[in-house]
Design a protein around this motif. Structure first.
Motif, PDB file in Angstrom:
ATOM      1  N   MET A   1      35.985  59.213   6.013  1.00 39.64           N
ATOM      2  CA  MET A   1      36.522  60.534   5.743  1.00 39.64           C
ATOM      3  C   MET A   1      37.457  60.883   6.817  1.00 39.64           C
ATOM      4  N   ALA A   2      38.228  60.081   7.230  1.00 40.81           N
ATOM      5  CA  ALA A   2      38.971  60.679   8.247  1.00 40.81           C
ATOM      6  C   ALA A   2      40.142  59.932   8.724  1.00 40.81           C
ATOM      7  N   ASP A   3      40.976  60.412   9.247  1.00 41.50           N
ATOM      8  CA  ASP A   3      42.155  60.182   9.984  1.00 41.50           C
ATOM      9  C   ASP A   3      42.375  58.745  10.380  1.00 41.50           C
ATOM     10  N   GLY A   4      42.263  57.867   9.388  1.00 44.54           N
ATOM     11  CA  GLY A   4      42.483  56.468   9.675  1.00 44.54           C
ATOM     12  C   GLY A   4      41.316  55.810  10.371  1.00 44.54           C
ATOM     13  N   ASP A   5      40.259  56.543  10.616  1.00 39.22           N
ATOM     14  CA  ASP A   5      39.083  55.969  11.291  1.00 39.22           C
ATOM     15  C   ASP A   5      37.855  56.410  10.519  1.00 39.22           C
ATOM     16  N   PHE A   6      37.297  55.514   9.724  1.00 37.62           N
ATOM     17  CA  PHE A   6      36.207  55.887   8.843  1.00 37.62           C
ATOM     18  C   PHE A   6      34.891  56.081   9.574  1.00 37.62           C
ATOM     19  N   THR A   7      34.902  55.886  10.904  1.00 37.60           N
ATOM     20  CA  THR A   7      33.691  56.182  11.675  1.00 37.60           C
ATOM     21  C   THR A   7      33.671  57.638  12.114  1.00 37.60           C
ATOM     22  N   CYS A   8      34.791  58.349  11.941  1.00 34.61           N
ATOM     23  CA  CYS A   8      34.858  59.756  12.334  1.00 34.61           C
ATOM     24  C   CYS A   8      33.992  60.607  11.419  1.00 34.61           C
ATOM     25  N   THR A   9      33.472  61.686  11.957  1.00 34.08           N
ATOM     26  CA  THR A   9      32.733  62.661  11.159  1.00 34.08           C
ATOM     27  C   THR A   9      33.597  63.900  10.958  1.00 34.08           C
ATOM     28  N   TYR A  10      33.148  64.777  10.066  1.00 32.12           N
ATOM     29  CA  TYR A  10      33.853  66.039   9.838  1.00 32.12           C
ATOM     30  C   TYR A  10      33.990  66.807  11.149  1.00 32.12           C
ATOM     31  N   GLU A  11      32.925  66.824  11.939  1.00 31.18           N
ATOM     32  CA  GLU A  11      32.933  67.570  13.192  1.00 31.18           C
ATOM     33  C   GLU A  11      33.938  66.994  14.184  1.00 31.18           C
ATOM     34  N   ASP A  12      34.143  65.670  14.152  1.00 32.29           N
ATOM     35  CA  ASP A  12      35.102  65.045  15.065  1.00 32.29           C
ATOM     36  C   ASP A  12      36.516  65.580  14.863  1.00 32.29           C
ATOM     37  N   LEU A  13      36.826  65.978  13.642  1.00 31.86           N
ATOM     38  CA  LEU A  13      38.177  66.422  13.314  1.00 31.86           C
ATOM     39  C   LEU A  13      38.337  67.931  13.385  1.00 31.86           C
ATOM     40  N   HIS A  14      37.254  68.646  13.745  1.00 34.07           N
ATOM     41  CA  HIS A  14      37.268  70.107  13.796  1.00 34.07           C
ATOM     42  C   HIS A  14      36.618  70.577  15.095  1.00 34.07           C
ATOM     43  N   THR A  15      37.303  70.325  16.206  1.00 33.74           N
ATOM     44  CA  THR A  15      36.740  70.669  17.511  1.00 33.74           C
ATOM     45  C   THR A  15      37.385  71.895  18.143  1.00 33.74           C
ATOM     46  N   LEU A  16      38.533  72.329  17.618  1.00 33.05           N
ATOM     47  CA  LEU A  16      39.245  73.456  18.225  1.00 33.05           C
ATOM     48  C   LEU A  16      38.442  74.745  18.115  1.00 33.05           C
ATOM     49  N   THR A  17      38.458  75.528  19.169  1.00 37.61           N
ATOM     50  CA  THR A  17      37.830  76.850  19.150  1.00 37.61           C
ATOM     51  C   THR A  17      38.843  77.952  19.448  1.00 37.61           C
ATOM     52  N   HIS A  18      40.005  77.581  20.002  1.00 38.16           N
ATOM     53  CA  HIS A  18      41.014  78.568  20.383  1.00 38.16           C
ATOM     54  C   HIS A  18      42.405  78.129  19.907  1.00 38.16           C
ATOM     55  N   HIS A  19      43.246  79.122  19.674  1.00 39.71           N
ATOM     56  CA  HIS A  19      44.612  78.911  19.195  1.00 39.71           C
ATOM     57  C   HIS A  19      45.408  78.133  20.230  1.00 39.71           C
ATOM     58  N   LYS A  20      46.150  77.122  19.787  1.00 40.71           N
ATOM     59  CA  LYS A  20      46.911  76.275  20.706  1.00 40.71           C
ATOM     60  C   LYS A  20      48.070  77.011  21.376  1.00 40.71           C
TER      61      LYS A  20
END
Length: 208
Positions: A1-20
């Motif tokens: 499920m993810a960004d060219g790396d199928f070992t990634c989890t949903y949480e790995d791709l959603h780590t931001l807590t603050h606006h860039k």
């Protein structure tokens, strides 16, 4: 499920807590007197920039709304099977930015029309557009919903038009929904995507 790396989890791709860009928190609780509203305005990258650059907006983020999958990925949405629309979440200070002003930003900065192709009997033969790029406003309060419905009705008269192809016409496609469905944040790589890139030079579009 993810960004060219199928070992990634949903949480790995959603780590931001603050606006860039402005550093404000992406998640509630937000400051007092701040309201939340969500927009579908075509590809979500440029509309998000439009809003984070607007005085009175506290924070923005992008995500997916209105579909049937839980925790959809960008690939799910692009493939068209999830039913989601690319959306921009806008948290704004209601004492500095009125609903009327928010509406004007929304309606003036994307194409809210869809092309309808009709057959000889005038029946809709084909509607040209993608669910992913739907024009929509999802309201978090009844006040927003009532006001947006009124403003759309006031803005609309005389704005439908025929295309150069006689059988085609354009109709207002904006959906106004309350209460808002679940907002699923997009992957970190899509958040504030336009930061550091070329400035917007054209309107977003819901027609692709």
């Amino acid at each position: 499920m993810a960004d060219g790396d199928f070992t990634c989890t949903y949480e790995d791709l959603h780590t931001l807590t603050h606006h860039k860009v402005n550093g404000n928190t992406l998640y509630s609780p937000y400051p007092e007197n701040h309201d939340v509203i969500y927009f579908g305005m075509g590809c979500f990258w440029c509309p998000e920039q439009l809003f984070w650059e607007t005085e009175g907006v506290f924070v923005t983020s992008v995500g997916y709304m209105g579909g049937h999958l839980t925790n959809p990925t960008y690939e799910d949405v692009c493939e068209g099977g999830s039913g989601h629309t690319e959306a921009v979440k806008v948290v704004y200070d209601a004492s500095k930015l009125s609903i009327d002003e928010v509406f004007q930003l929304f309606i003036a900065n994307h194409n809210p029309f869809l092309r309808v192709r009709r057959d000889e009997n005038g029946e809709a033969e084909e509607i040209v557009g993608k669910e992913q790029y739907k024009s929509a406003v999802w309201c978090s309060t009844e006040k927003q919903f009532v006001k947006f419905k009124y403003l759309l009705a006031e803005w609309m008269p005389g704005r439908t038009s025929k295309s150069e192809i006689e059988k085609d016409e354009f109709i207002l496609a904006t959906e106004c929904v309350y209460p808002a469905p679940v907002f699923y944040p997009a992957e970190d790589r899509h958040q504030q995507y336009m930061a550091g890139r070329k400035k917007r030079n054209k309107k977003a579009t819901c027609i692709k």
